[in-house]
Design an enzyme around this catalytic site. Structure first.
Site, PDB file in Angstrom:
ATOM      1  N   HIS A 207       0.823  -1.211   0.000  1.00 40.91           N
ATOM      2  CA  HIS A 207       0.000   0.000   0.000  1.00 40.91           C
ATOM      3  C   HIS A 207       0.860   1.266   0.000  1.00 40.91           C
ATOM      4  O   HIS A 207       0.702   2.147  -0.860  1.00 40.91           O
ATOM      5  CB  HIS A 207      -0.914  -0.026   1.226  1.00 40.91           C
ATOM      6  N   GLU A 208       1.778   1.347   0.956  1.00 42.72           N
ATOM      7  CA  GLU A 208       2.575   2.576   1.087  1.00 42.72           C
ATOM      8  C   GLU A 208       3.550   2.755  -0.078  1.00 42.72           C
ATOM      9  O   GLU A 208       3.803   3.880  -0.514  1.00 42.72           O
ATOM     10  CB  GLU A 208       3.324   2.581   2.419  1.00 42.72           C
TER      11      GLU A 208
ATOM     12  N   HIS B  96       1.703   4.418  -2.854  1.00 44.73           N
ATOM     13  CA  HIS B  96       1.730   5.876  -2.702  1.00 44.73           C
ATOM     14  C   HIS B  96       3.073   6.446  -3.182  1.00 44.73           C
ATOM     15  O   HIS B  96       3.122   7.448  -3.902  1.00 44.73           O
ATOM     16  CB  HIS B  96       1.545   6.262  -1.235  1.00 44.73           C
TER      17      HIS B  96
ATOM     18  N   HIS C   5       3.586   6.373  -6.886  1.00 51.21           N
ATOM     19  CA  HIS C   5       2.723   7.411  -7.464  1.00 51.21           C
ATOM     20  C   HIS C   5       3.428   8.772  -7.354  1.00 51.21           C
ATOM     21  O   HIS C   5       3.506   9.534  -8.333  1.00 51.21           O
ATOM     22  CB  HIS C   5       1.388   7.431  -6.709  1.00 51.21           C
TER      23      HIS C   5
END
Length: 598
Positions: free
Chosen positions: A390-391, A394, A397
């Site tokens: 998940h992190e 980020h 991105h």
């Protein structure tokens, strides 16, 4: 194997820490940059009153970028160092110092938007013609000018700004009431002992295998909220009326339009999400029925929703194994993405393990001139593996966006913020389910994904429906009491969870427990973000290289266009029902898998 003792920061190996020295080697270098920032920032006010001249407008943009980029680096360093050890006075002071200065900096730039909005029509357009270099800032200026119909005269805006702190009163009072003043009764644990119930321990009790424990915790928690029902109703309705008031003053047709306008999101996106989920509530009803069957219950209550239906031993993952597992899950994204992922792990993006005083939880952070930074508190379990995926979603991105956009468009909107991280999670869980050979563990993974969709999509849109109800009633001049709020909450839960769920009367106070309702029309973005991510993951898994390239185009877009357009260009149109229908289709596929395995 993991060391059970929590280490000090000094005891953590350098290879397991983020490479914070890439921003500044030490505080001395940080302070030198800070002094230079303050000197440069003093030049900002000199452009006030001159922004109708093309050369002056361009000079402002260039100086503002220089100042903002330096401020970003300073804040990134101070905040990351402070989070390494919250007991380290040096870095806590550093963070306080830069955060205080950022408020001063905002004040020095505060004249910019009001001045642009004060000019006659076509002033900015004329400047763009006179100075071609201003073309870079056309979209940014367009976003400001869109506010013109909703911007009042200077005296009125000053007056509204002066009362803004007062309008935060209900939210502040809610925080004090729930965080400090409310206490809950003791309840019996699985051993029959009386134990303290708090908001932080509630999750442990509501997921207990002992039904009496979770029932007692559920009743104790919500009956306590019920004792303050009139206070909670007054706080919530006051907060809603405050937002409705501000929306009307700024000439929006509704509070919903006011909330969505900054990101140019049509109100139809909100309504379409609610309409689509309501058309497919039978899928959630089916899940409730299956869960009731798996739990072997004759009747299903709201306090049974969170108990795990499959028991499996917790699998241990070392960090390197977690990295390899995530990379296997993200393999459909292609070599370039995986190489960047590996680069991040190997070059100090990630602060891996807990240490004494370290900030809890996990996050990704970064700014234009430094690499992304990921804070983890890796706990050697599956949740830690998912959190890593998940992190890093980020962070990648952020990486793609900053490498492909000029500074002014390098950040991405809140509407898009959770999409990349959740796409990574979706690809990972698909991989784990697909490769799992142990039947019980496969069921556990399937049910975990079902629960994530239930809580992130169905539940958040239930919240969104309640939120729309409260605002529309306020706009119509209807004064809602605790009775009406409880009744609507009861009815909407009955509708969402279906005929096999007993919606207990205690649950009618659950709305009072949701702090997000004091951030108007915020929660729907959890559902839309998840839907977008689900659509991307399905496209990536079935569409090959073309789908991957479109997805990477999304990652590279930053805020170069409105979020709806950024997603649409990549193949996900949030103005239609398809993304929400896609996520319900995924939910149904998981239900089919669960049924076949029973």
């Amino acid at each position: 194997m993991s060391d059970q003792r929590v280490k000090t920061r000094a005891e953590i190996a350098a290879s397991d820490k983020w490479a914070i020295e890439k921003i500044y080697p030490d505080t001395k270098a940080w302070r030198a940059d800070f002094e230079q920032l303050k000197a440069e920032a003093e030049k900002l006010p000199q452009f006030s009153g001159k922004l109708n001249k093309a050369d002056q407008l361009l000079a402002f943009f260039k100086l503002d970028e220089k100042v903002s980029r330096t401020a970003g680096k300073l804040a990134e360093y101070a905040n990351r160092r402070a989070d390494e050890d919250t007991a380290n006075a040096e870095f806590i002071a550093l963070r306080a110092e830069i955060n205080a200065y950022l408020s001063e900096l905002a004040a020095k730039e505060a004249y910019f938007e009001p001045e642009i909005l004060s000019y006659p029509e076509r002033t900015v357009e004329q400047e763009l013609k006179e100075q071609p270099a201003l073309g870079l800032y056309r979209f940014a200026l367009e976003q400001i000018l869109k506010k013109k119909p909703h911007t009042l005269d200077s005296r009125s805006e000053t007056l509204l700004a002066a009362v803004s702190d007062c309008l935060e009163g209900p939210s502040n009072a809610y925080d004090f009431l729930t965080d400090a003043d409310m206490t809950f009764p003791e309840i019996h644990n699985e051993d029959g002992q009386l134990v303290e119930l708090t908001e932080s321990t509630y999750h442990r009790f509501i997921t207990s295998k002992d039904r009496q424990v979770r029932k007692e915790a559920f009743q104790a928690l919500f009956n306590t909220y019920g004792k303050y029902q009139n206070t909670f109703a007054s706080l919530l309705t006051s907060s809603v009326k405050n937002f409705v008031f501000m929306a009307k003053q700024h000439h929006y047709t509704s509070a919903l339009q006011c909330s969505l306008a900054p990101n140019n999101i049509p109100t139809e996106v909100y309504h379409t999400a609610l309409k689509t989920i309501n058309a497919h509530l039978n899928s959630l009803h089916r899940y409730v029925s299956l869960k009731k069957k798996l739990l072997k219950l004759s009747d299903m209550h709201m306090y049974d929703l969170y108990v795990p239906v499959i028991d499996v031993p917790e699998r241990h993952y070392e960090f390197d194994e977690a990295v390899q597992t995530v990379k296997e899950g993200l393999a459909p994204l292609g070599k370039e993405y995986l190489d960047l992922f590996s680069k991040g792990i190997e070059s100090g993006w990630v602060d891996r393990y807990p240490n004494k005083g370290k900030c809890s939880g996990a996050y990704s952070s970064g700014c234009y001139d430094v690499q992304p930074y990921v804070l983890l508190n890796f706990n050697y379990d599956l949740n830690s593996v998912s959190t890593l995926a998940h992190e890093m979603g980020h962070s990648l991105h952020t990486y793609y966006s900053t490498k492909n956009q000029p500074y002014i468009y390098s950040d991405y909107s809140l509407f898009c913020a959770e999409t990349a991280s959740t796409t990574n999670e979706a690809l990972l869980i698909h991989h784990l389910i697909d490769k799992e050979t142990d039947q019980n563990r496969k069921l556990y993974l399937i049910n975990s994904q079902l629960e994530q969709i239930r809580t992130t999509v169905f539940r958040q849109l239930l919240f969104a429906e309640f939120e729309l109800f409260t605002h529309e009633k306020a706009e119509a001049g209807v004064q809602l009491t605790a009775k009406e709020l409880r009744a609507f909450w009861h009815d909407v839960n009955v509708k969402y969870y279906g005929p096999e769920m007993t919606v207990d009367s205690e649950n009618d106070m659950e709305w009072a427990r949701i702090p997000h309702f004091y951030r108007d029309f915020y929660v729907y973005q959890y559902a839309t973000g998840y839907a977008a991510a689900n659509s991307f993951s399905r496209m990536i898994l079935s569409g090959g290289e073309d789908a991957v390239e479109k997805y990477k185009g999304f990652l590279k877009s930053g805020s170069s266009d409105y979020p709806i357009n950024v997603l649409r260009k990549a193949g996900v149109d949030m103005a239609t029902a398809k993304p929400m229908e896609d996520v319900i289709h995924t939910f149904d596929e998981l239900l089919d898998m669960l049924e076949r395995a029973l």
